[in-house]
Design a protein around this motif. Structure first.
Motif, PDB file in Angstrom:
ATOM      1  N   UNK A 115       0.812  -1.219   0.000  1.00 40.30           N
ATOM      2  CA  UNK A 115       0.000   0.000   0.000  1.00 40.30           C
ATOM      3  C   UNK A 115       0.843   1.266   0.000  1.00 40.30           C
ATOM      4  N   UNK A 116       2.147   1.124   0.312  1.00 42.38           N
ATOM      5  CA  UNK A 116       3.056   2.260   0.416  1.00 42.38           C
ATOM      6  C   UNK A 116       2.612   3.232   1.505  1.00 42.38           C
ATOM      7  N   UNK A 117       2.280   2.656   2.671  1.00 45.09           N
ATOM      8  CA  UNK A 117       1.900   3.455   3.845  1.00 45.09           C
ATOM      9  C   UNK A 117       2.632   2.883   5.050  1.00 45.09           C
ATOM     10  N   UNK A 118       2.727   3.629   6.151  1.00 45.19           N
ATOM     11  CA  UNK A 118       3.316   3.069   7.374  1.00 45.19           C
ATOM     12  C   UNK A 118       2.485   1.907   7.902  1.00 45.19           C
ATOM     13  N   UNK A 119       3.128   1.000   8.622  1.00 46.88           N
ATOM     14  CA  UNK A 119       2.450  -0.183   9.165  1.00 46.88           C
ATOM     15  C   UNK A 119       1.792   0.155  10.494  1.00 46.88           C
ATOM     16  N   UNK A 120       0.884   1.130  10.479  1.00 45.37           N
ATOM     17  CA  UNK A 120       0.170   1.558  11.675  1.00 45.37           C
ATOM     18  C   UNK A 120      -1.328   1.516  11.413  1.00 45.37           C
ATOM     19  N   UNK A 121      -2.106   1.366  12.477  1.00 41.26           N
ATOM     20  CA  UNK A 121      -3.555   1.384  12.338  1.00 41.26           C
ATOM     21  C   UNK A 121      -4.037   2.739  11.831  1.00 41.26           C
ATOM     22  N   UNK A 122      -3.384   3.815  12.282  1.00 38.66           N
ATOM     23  CA  UNK A 122      -3.779   5.152  11.823  1.00 38.66           C
ATOM     24  C   UNK A 122      -3.621   5.278  10.313  1.00 38.66           C
ATOM     25  N   UNK A 123      -2.509   4.760   9.772  1.00 39.03           N
ATOM     26  CA  UNK A 123      -2.286   4.850   8.337  1.00 39.03           C
ATOM     27  C   UNK A 123      -3.259   3.946   7.578  1.00 39.03           C
ATOM     28  N   UNK A 124      -3.499   2.742   8.091  1.00 39.91           N
ATOM     29  CA  UNK A 124      -4.422   1.821   7.412  1.00 39.91           C
ATOM     30  C   UNK A 124      -5.850   2.366   7.429  1.00 39.91           C
ATOM     31  N   UNK A 125      -6.231   3.066   8.504  1.00 41.66           N
ATOM     32  CA  UNK A 125      -7.583   3.611   8.593  1.00 41.66           C
ATOM     33  C   UNK A 125      -7.823   4.718   7.577  1.00 41.66           C
ATOM     34  N   UNK A 126      -6.763   5.302   7.056  1.00 40.03           N
ATOM     35  CA  UNK A 126      -6.899   6.361   6.049  1.00 40.03           C
ATOM     36  C   UNK A 126      -6.970   5.802   4.631  1.00 40.03           C
ATOM     37  N   UNK A 127      -6.818   4.489   4.478  1.00 40.92           N
ATOM     38  CA  UNK A 127      -6.836   3.852   3.160  1.00 40.92           C
ATOM     39  C   UNK A 127      -8.248   3.388   2.846  1.00 40.92           C
ATOM     40  N   UNK A 128      -8.663   3.561   1.605  1.00 37.48           N
ATOM     41  CA  UNK A 128      -9.963   3.066   1.166  1.00 37.48           C
ATOM     42  C   UNK A 128     -10.064   1.557   1.439  1.00 37.48           C
ATOM     43  N   UNK A 129     -11.217   1.111   1.946  1.00 39.37           N
ATOM     44  CA  UNK A 129     -11.349  -0.288   2.345  1.00 39.37           C
ATOM     45  C   UNK A 129     -11.137  -1.249   1.180  1.00 39.37           C
ATOM     46  N   UNK A 130     -11.579  -0.882  -0.007  1.00 41.98           N
ATOM     47  CA  UNK A 130     -11.384  -1.768  -1.160  1.00 41.98           C
ATOM     48  C   UNK A 130      -9.896  -1.943  -1.462  1.00 41.98           C
ATOM     49  N   UNK A 131      -9.126  -0.898  -1.298  1.00 43.20           N
ATOM     50  CA  UNK A 131      -7.672  -1.017  -1.471  1.00 43.20           C
ATOM     51  C   UNK A 131      -7.071  -1.916  -0.402  1.00 43.20           C
ATOM     52  N   UNK A 132      -7.579  -1.790   0.826  1.00 39.93           N
ATOM     53  CA  UNK A 132      -7.095  -2.664   1.895  1.00 39.93           C
ATOM     54  C   UNK A 132      -7.351  -4.128   1.556  1.00 39.93           C
ATOM     55  N   UNK A 133      -8.563  -4.412   1.079  1.00 38.76           N
ATOM     56  CA  UNK A 133      -8.904  -5.792   0.744  1.00 38.76           C
ATOM     57  C   UNK A 133      -8.085  -6.299  -0.435  1.00 38.76           C
ATOM     58  N   UNK A 134      -7.821  -5.419  -1.407  1.00 37.89           N
ATOM     59  CA  UNK A 134      -6.975  -5.821  -2.542  1.00 37.89           C
ATOM     60  C   UNK A 134      -5.568  -6.183  -2.065  1.00 37.89           C
ATOM     61  N   UNK A 135      -5.012  -5.335  -1.190  1.00 35.14           N
ATOM     62  CA  UNK A 135      -3.660  -5.604  -0.684  1.00 35.14           C
ATOM     63  C   UNK A 135      -3.647  -6.870   0.162  1.00 35.14           C
ATOM     64  N   UNK A 136      -4.684  -7.076   0.954  1.00 36.59           N
ATOM     65  CA  UNK A 136      -4.764  -8.285   1.772  1.00 36.59           C
ATOM     66  C   UNK A 136      -4.808  -9.527   0.878  1.00 36.59           C
ATOM     67  N   UNK A 137      -5.632  -9.491  -0.167  1.00 32.74           N
ATOM     68  CA  UNK A 137      -5.724 -10.632  -1.075  1.00 32.74           C
ATOM     69  C   UNK A 137      -4.385 -10.892  -1.762  1.00 32.74           C
ATOM     70  N   UNK A 138      -3.677  -9.816  -2.104  1.00 29.55           N
ATOM     71  CA  UNK A 138      -2.373  -9.964  -2.756  1.00 29.55           C
ATOM     72  C   UNK A 138      -1.372 -10.644  -1.837  1.00 29.55           C
ATOM     73  N   UNK A 139      -1.415 -10.318  -0.541  1.00 29.61           N
ATOM     74  CA  UNK A 139      -0.410 -10.821   0.394  1.00 29.61           C
ATOM     75  C   UNK A 139      -0.748 -12.218   0.897  1.00 29.61           C
TER      76      UNK A 139
END
Length: 481
Positions: free
Chosen positions: A233-257
């Motif tokens: 995602x090119x963001x810090x590995x923090x909950x604050x940074x993840x909360x600022x990411x669109x949920x669909x992008x989060x799910x895409x990155x999760x599926x990729x990993x």
């Protein structure tokens, strides 16, 4: 016909069909988004009037299984933020406080929901058990490890659901003093953690672990998946940074990993994190009666449909033994008792025993409370799945029609009758109908046309994993992981 029940948050409207009342999608905690994203669960807000509980509530955000698992385990997606909800099936007329079973679904802590038709609880209610099924946060939202968020949020959700059951189940005819926690795969892994969690003490009184054994990882290891997602995602590995990411992008990155990982062959994923505050070191609660078991050929769900079983040759098998420090004699022993088995089948059988049968037997050995062991052995004809992972669920729920993707049509109803009756009896009395675990090592083998008790099945093979576990505890890297 509609029916009204009163909870501490407000009144809910359910629906009666064939003498069973169903209440669906009741919130047990606040929607875990916005100010509650990556936080511990917050109480559900009360409501005025009567709230409809006639349809399943939103499911936790996730991506479907990759083919071919998406056909074998079809999932249900209900959009919406309020995914911390539960469903209740209860007899229309209870006539008194009934035993309660709370179902925790599986899915590698990143898939699944209580809205799957397979988990319909009508058969339990028909037979005098109030069935509750629970949604909880999955994947990075429920089990991602961050420096600025509480760990094991999905487990905290489950504890919040159990507290809701304690406070409200009497309104649905259930006895809060007779709660059996039941789960399969990741649901069973969750329950094994709850057995050791002080915050869950007293919230349930019996437990059933289907195809899942105690397993936690160190916090540093648990954080690897979040770091890999952060990199994608090119963001810090923090909950604050993840909360600022669109949920669909989060799910895409999760599926990729983690999308290519599975419980047998491994890979990046999500796990319960060892936490001295929430899950202190030591054995699970010694006072809770347990029913434990797994399916005879668990591995076939992951090895057979995608062709993995055919790609494993003798060299692959030898390398796997070296990687996990398993004596070469183990493969010879397994081959001797399975003439004609392919290397992939031998590896799968050993992996099933290493990850499930062995740990469940050791758990039974360690407990003073009553413990009962089972094995599910009926072989599905679908895609040569055999007695694979998750196949037993349709039999436990007496719901073969919605389990046909794994079992095929025409699965034996007498076996479902027998297995469902055992689960119902355990929830009601703590006795599923066969002898408890002792020095004879009794195991009830569920099969068709013959179900029966076996003493110490395949003990010579299991002894390999007992020695392996002792070596892992005393050797380099031994400990909680």
């Amino acid at each position: 016909m509609d029916i009204i029940a009163t909870t501490r948050q407000g009144r809910v409207r359910g629906r009666v069909r064939e003498s069973v009342a169903a209440f669906l999608g009741i919130p047990y905690a606040a929607a875990p988004f916005g100010p509650h994203w990556f936080r511990a669960p917050a109480p559900a807000e009360p409501w005025e009037g009567v709230r409809d509980a006639l349809e399943y509530g939103p499911t936790a955000p996730q991506r479907p299984y990759r083919p071919p698992l998406d056909e074998l385990i079809p999932e249900v997606t209900v959009p919406g933020d309020a995914c911390l909800n539960l469903n209740i099936w209860t007899p229309e007329s209870t006539g008194g406080a009934l035993p309660v079973m709370v179902w925790i679904h599986g899915g590698s802590l990143r898939n699944g929901s209580s809205a799957m038709p397979l988990y319909d609880g009508r058969a339990f209610a028909r037979d005098g058990v109030v069935l509750v099924s629970v949604n909880y946060r999955l994947g990075v939202e429920g089990f991602g490890v961050f420096p600025d968020a509480p760990d094991n949020r999905g487990l905290l959700d489950q504890i919040a659901a159990l507290a809701w059951v304690r406070d409200n189940i009497a309104a649905f005819g259930g006895d809060p003093g007779r709660v059996t926690l039941c789960g399969e795969s990741a649901g069973a892994v969750s329950i094994s953690a709850l057995l050791a969690a002080p915050r869950a003490a007293g919230l349930f009184h019996r437990a059933i672990l289907q195809s899942g054994a105690p397993h936690t990882v160190a916090r540093g290891r648990g954080a690897r998946t979040v770091r890999a997602m952060a990199k994608a995602l090119r963001v810090p590995a923090t909950a604050e940074a993840f909360a600022a990411v669109d949920r669909e992008r989060l799910l895409d990155a999760q599926a990729e990993v983690v999308g290519g990982a599975d419980p047998i062959s491994g890979g990046p994923g999500f796990a319960v994190v060892a936490d001295d505050d929430m899950i202190p070191a030591g054995p699970p609660s010694p006072t809770v009666d347990l029913l434990l078991g797994c399916n005879r050929e668990e591995y076939r769900l992951w090895f057979v449909p995608n062709g993995t079983v055919d790609r494993i040759n003798r060299l692959t098998l030898r390398l796997a033994l070296l990687r996990f420090r398993i004596p070469a004699g183990a493969a010879r022993l397994y081959r001797a008792s399975r003439p004609g088995a392919r290397p992939g089948e031998i590896l799968g059988e050993m992996a099933t025993d290493l990850l499930l049968r062995g740990p469940l037997n050791r758990l039974a050995d360690s407990r003073p409370a009553r413990t009962f062991l089972y094995e599910f052995a009926w072989r599905s004809p679908v895609r040569d799945l055999g007695a694979c992972h998750a196949l037993e669920i349709g039999f436990v729920f007496d719901n073969l029609r919605h389990g046909e993707s794994l079992s095929g049509p025409g699965a034996p109803q007498p076996l479902a009758d027998t297995m469902h009756r055992a689960w119902t009896a355990f929830a009601a009395t703590g006795d599923p109908g066969w002898p408890g675990w002792d020095a004879r090592r009794p195991v009830m083998v569920f099969d068709h046309p013959c179900t029966g008790l076996t003493l110490a099945p395949r003990q010579e093979e299991l002894s390999i994993w007992l020695k392996h576990a002792r070596s892992a505890r005393t050797g380099p890297g031994g400990g909680r992981d």
